[in-house]
Design an enzyme around this catalytic site. Structure first.
Site, PDB file in Angstrom:
ATOM      1  N   SER A 128     -31.521 -52.285 -51.996  1.00 57.06           N
ATOM      2  CA  SER A 128     -32.109 -52.900 -53.181  1.00 57.06           C
ATOM      3  C   SER A 128     -32.530 -54.316 -52.840  1.00 57.06           C
ATOM      4  O   SER A 128     -32.192 -54.844 -51.771  1.00 57.06           O
ATOM      5  CB  SER A 128     -31.078 -52.912 -54.325  1.00 57.06           C
ATOM      6  OG  SER A 128     -31.629 -53.447 -55.513  1.00 57.06           O
ATOM      7  N   HIS A 155     -37.596 -54.946 -50.109  1.00 57.46           N
ATOM      8  CA  HIS A 155     -37.878 -54.384 -51.422  1.00 57.46           C
ATOM      9  C   HIS A 155     -37.674 -52.869 -51.465  1.00 57.46           C
ATOM     10  O   HIS A 155     -38.127 -52.205 -52.392  1.00 57.46           O
ATOM     11  CB  HIS A 155     -39.316 -54.732 -51.822  1.00 57.46           C
ATOM     12  CG  HIS A 155     -39.503 -54.943 -53.282  1.00 57.46           C
ATOM     13  ND1 HIS A 155     -40.045 -53.994 -54.114  1.00 57.46           N
ATOM     14  CD2 HIS A 155     -39.192 -55.992 -54.071  1.00 57.46           C
ATOM     15  CE1 HIS A 155     -40.083 -54.454 -55.352  1.00 57.46           C
ATOM     16  NE2 HIS A 155     -39.573 -55.660 -55.358  1.00 57.46           N
ATOM     17  N   LYS A 185     -35.855 -49.545 -52.365  1.00 59.69           N
ATOM     18  CA  LYS A 185     -34.909 -49.149 -53.416  1.00 59.69           C
ATOM     19  C   LYS A 185     -34.497 -47.694 -53.161  1.00 59.69           C
ATOM     20  O   LYS A 185     -35.228 -46.764 -53.498  1.00 59.69           O
ATOM     21  CB  LYS A 185     -35.557 -49.265 -54.799  1.00 59.69           C
ATOM     22  CG  LYS A 185     -36.336 -50.555 -55.039  1.00 59.69           C
ATOM     23  CD  LYS A 185     -35.449 -51.766 -55.148  1.00 59.69           C
ATOM     24  CE  LYS A 185     -36.282 -53.030 -55.298  1.00 59.69           C
ATOM     25  NZ  LYS A 185     -37.091 -53.070 -56.509  1.00 59.69           N
ATOM     26  N   ASP A 215     -23.921 -38.935 -50.214  1.00 61.60           N
ATOM     27  CA  ASP A 215     -23.814 -37.724 -49.409  1.00 61.60           C
ATOM     28  C   ASP A 215     -25.207 -37.152 -49.139  1.00 61.60           C
ATOM     29  O   ASP A 215     -25.980 -37.768 -48.432  1.00 61.60           O
ATOM     30  CB  ASP A 215     -22.881 -36.712 -50.070  1.00 61.60           C
ATOM     31  CG  ASP A 215     -21.413 -37.146 -49.977  1.00 61.60           C
ATOM     32  OD1 ASP A 215     -21.094 -37.988 -49.122  1.00 61.60           O
ATOM     33  OD2 ASP A 215     -20.596 -36.655 -50.768  1.00 61.60           O
TER      34      ASP A 215
END
Length: 531
Positions: free
Chosen positions: A125, A220, A222, A227
């Protein structure tokens, strides 16, 4: 999040800036002199002033358009073969793809996935916030790590977190201080990597204050991975993204090849980042060039190789898999596959991870996006969504020059993240409105208002952060393309608004197999563009 860095300023730019700052020519001149001094160490073609948050909105930008690959539509191969020549193509069933609709659903799903993780948690993030909701997420990680040690058969659970160095270090209480207890208690299981742009260095790094230094370049990506399941989004790990900031979220459940790829990608970016230590210092990985103390060209070359090795090895693996299964002349039926031990449903959805890391000369997303917009024909319907309307001139020309229908969803000024901000940042929503009006005036002057339509998103008490594209193509019967962006705007995605490290997701689906699940995916994916 601060708007990315400014392009080089010229006379036209200054006249437009002064229009937004009436009676402040001295301030503009001072900022100009400072930006000139600070920008001398940077390449002249990419010189940017980190002091001006509004500059990318006001200065005209004409990016270099990278030529698309020459094998766009080979005979006998599906329509999007050329994308598979650039990035790995992952085939999944639409029953494994779930579109989330709200920040609360996103937050609760992440916590639930962390609690049941046994092998790996990977979170990339821009930053981790410092409020009670973010602390709840950290506590969830701590509890899962503790259980992994106390279990009768201790698991080998690893937690890898990738954030941006400048944004994650902002303020006395920041992302780093939030994660230090995890590092100190579980040093063998937790890794925290902080990406530092190679362009913020030397005198520039010393002089630019916090927040403004984030305009030079950011991490940047995200990705939230647990798992073998992955959430791809544009949302950061911050309280508003868990409550009232609308974004997009796609949950890929039990997709091991995709989870392996994003684990390797985050590991690669982590390897070229600074490693947070338990005493809040940072170190480089052994043998790696320092991102801002070492030679910039050498660092970028090493980073390019590390990331491209991940992309190319995954692409080769997937091509071999497709040659054996999806595109062979002897496709197994679902019953045959189950009998052979593969219980996964047949794929009807294909996923292409598009990577954009301009500091490392990786511009895959730029190539694919421009090519798709160029090829949009009459009968195609394209839905664009952005919280920050800042199309580059190249993208504007593509939208206005093709025959497809466009419906563009924008943030109204009231739901812009900068609405009501103090100082220059408070003028940003009005600047976006100005850009929207200029664009729509050009649409009307060309008589294209029926083909290109603009809408604004508004919701009381909310902000809008969603971005991406959805296309219904006549040649893909019953199918759509969904392009989920992490970049704030197309300008940022191609590096015009700063040098960010981003991942995007291109999802292609059709209804030939599993029509019920496909219909559910189409219905929920429409929510991505009309939340």
């Amino acid at each position: 999040m601060a708007v990315a860095a400014a392009a080089a300023a010229g006379p036209v730019f200054w006249r437009r800036l002064l229009g937004l700052l009436p009676g402040r020519p001295g301030l503009a001149a001072l900022l100009g002199r400072l930006s000139d001094r600070l920008g001398r160490n940077r390449d002249r073609q990419r010189r940017r002033s980190p002091w001006l948050l509004l500059a990318p909105l006001l200065s005209p930008t004409v990016p270099q358009v990278t030529s698309p690959p020459c094998c766009l539509c080979p005979e006998g191969v599906h329509r999007f073969q050329w994308i598979r020549n650039l990035v790995p193509e992952f085939g999944v069933s639409s029953s494994h793809v779930r579109v989330l609709s709200s920040p609360a659903e996103f937050f609760e799903l992440m916590k639930g996935q962390i609690r049941v993780a046994k092998r790996r948690v990977v979170m990339a993030s821009l930053y981790l916030g410092t409020g009670p909701l973010e602390q709840e997420l950290v506590d969830c990680l701590e509890s899962t790590l503790e259980k992994s040690l106390q279990a009768k058969f201790p698991s080998n659970l690893k937690v890898s977190i990738l954030l941006d160095f400048t944004r994650g270090s902002r303020g006395r209480k920041n992302s780093r201080t939030m994660l230090l207890p995890l590092l100190q208690r579980f040093p063998e299981q937790v890794r925290v990597s902080l990406f530092h742009t190679p362009h913020l260095r030397g005198l520039l790094r010393l002089l630019i204050p916090e927040r403004f230094n984030e305009t030079i370049g950011l991490q940047h990506i995200k990705v939230y991975l647990f798992d073998n399941s992955v959430i791809l989004s544009g949302a950061n790990l911050s309280d508003s993204y868990f409550t009232n900031r609308q974004d997009r979220y796609v949950f890929l459940q039990d997709c091991v090849e995709i989870a392996d790829f994003f684990t390797e990608l985050v590991d690669a970016v982590g390897d070229v980042s600074l490693q947070l230590q338990g005493d809040d210092t940072v170190q480089v990985v052994d043998g790696m060039v320092h991102p801002y103390k070492g030679d910039r060209a050498e660092y970028c070359k090493a980073a390019n190789k590390r990331v491209m090795d991940v992309i190319n090895s995954a692409r080769t693996r997937q091509q071999m898999l497709h040659a054996q299964t999806f595109h062979s002349n002897s496709l197994l039926t679902q019953e045959d596959a189950a009998a052979a031990g593969d219980r996964r449903p047949a794929p009807d959805t294909w996923i292409y991870p598009l990577i954009q890391m301009k500091p490392f000369e990786i511009q895959i997303d730029e190539i694919v996006t421009e090519t798709l917009l160029t090829e949009a024909e009459r009968g195609a319907k394209v839905y664009l969504t952005t919280g920050y309307f800042n199309l580059t001139q190249a993208y504007m020309d593509l939208v206005l020059g093709t025959r497809a229908e466009y419906q563009i969803l924008l943030a109204s000024p009231e739901v812009n993240g900068f609405f009501g901000a103090k100082g220059v940042a408070g003028a940003i929503p009005a600047a976006y409105v100005h850009i929207e009006r200029q664009f729509y005036s050009e649409v009307c002057s060309l008589g294209q208002q029926e083909r290109v339509q603009l809408q604004e998103y508004w919701r009381r008490g909310w902000t809008f952060h969603a971005k991406g594209a959805r296309a219904a193509l006549p040649e893909v019967r019953g199918g759509v393309l969904c392009h989920l962006r992490a970049a704030e705007s197309p300008g940022e995605a191609v590096g015009e608004d700063g040098d960010s490290t981003d991942q995007e997701l291109l999802l292609r689906t059709h209804s030939m197999r599993n029509p019920a699940a496909h219909g559910q995916l189409l219905s929920s994916s429409a929510h991505l563009f009309f939340p």
